[in-house]
Design an enzyme around this catalytic site. Sequence first.
Site, PDB file in Angstrom:
ATOM      1  N   ASP A   7       3.046   4.074   6.711  1.00  0.00           N
ATOM      2  CA  ASP A   7       4.211   3.430   7.298  1.00  0.00           C
ATOM      3  C   ASP A   7       3.824   2.846   8.657  1.00  0.00           C
ATOM      4  OD1 ASP A   7       6.883   2.675   7.674  1.00  0.00           O
ATOM      5  OD2 ASP A   7       7.433   4.615   8.530  1.00  0.00           O
ATOM      6  N   GLU A   9       6.448   1.650  11.559  1.00  0.00           N
ATOM      7  CA  GLU A   9       7.301   2.136  12.645  1.00  0.00           C
ATOM      8  C   GLU A   9       7.468   3.654  12.560  1.00  0.00           C
ATOM      9  OE1 GLU A   9      10.954  -0.134  13.300  1.00  0.00           O
ATOM     10  OE2 GLU A   9      10.113  -1.681  12.002  1.00  0.00           O
TER      11      GLU A   9
END
Length: 204
Positions: A7, A9
């Site tokens: 991922d 953020e």
Amino acid sequence: MYMLCCDLEGVLVPEVWINVARWTGIDELKLTTRDIVDYNALMKRRLEILKQHGLTINDIQKVISLLELMPGALDFINWLHGRVQMVVVSDTFREFADPLLEKIGWPVLFCHHLTIDKDGNITDFNLRQTEAKKKVVEALQNLNFKVIAIGDSYNDITMLRQAEHGILYRPPQNVIDDNQDIKVVASYSQLKHLVSEILETNSL
């Protein structure tokens, strides 16, 4: 052979919307997928707020340009080189991501895109596909890769569960409580140790 899906953020860079909220003073924009499971509902509300306050893509990009990587993120990415190939799998939007990708060496990114009118207003969001993160992992598995997946929020859970090895990186307590079977790490050093352990165990 392994691939690592990470991922963006909350794992490598700060949450964009939290920083937009701080910059604008609009507290409701602080809500993220750490708080709300339904990503579509979250994004629809965000766009309503942007419209109400007259905020454009230029305003958002101005905030993003000021963001720095999480402390230790670049070292972690460099550490991965030569060990396992990383692809970034995110529910962000291409229009947000480019300034951030430049800071981490332009890795492959799977994400979504926005509809923006001639005045810079964000009028809609376009998901690449439903369950996009999970389907990236499935596609890699169909190519005979095994997958290590790293995320921090509710919208990462299907990806983490689909992967051979799913890891939550510094998630909030509510995400931990709801997913107690998924391994949790609290630092990049712990993350390196766990990734090393996975790769070494499966190379024997």
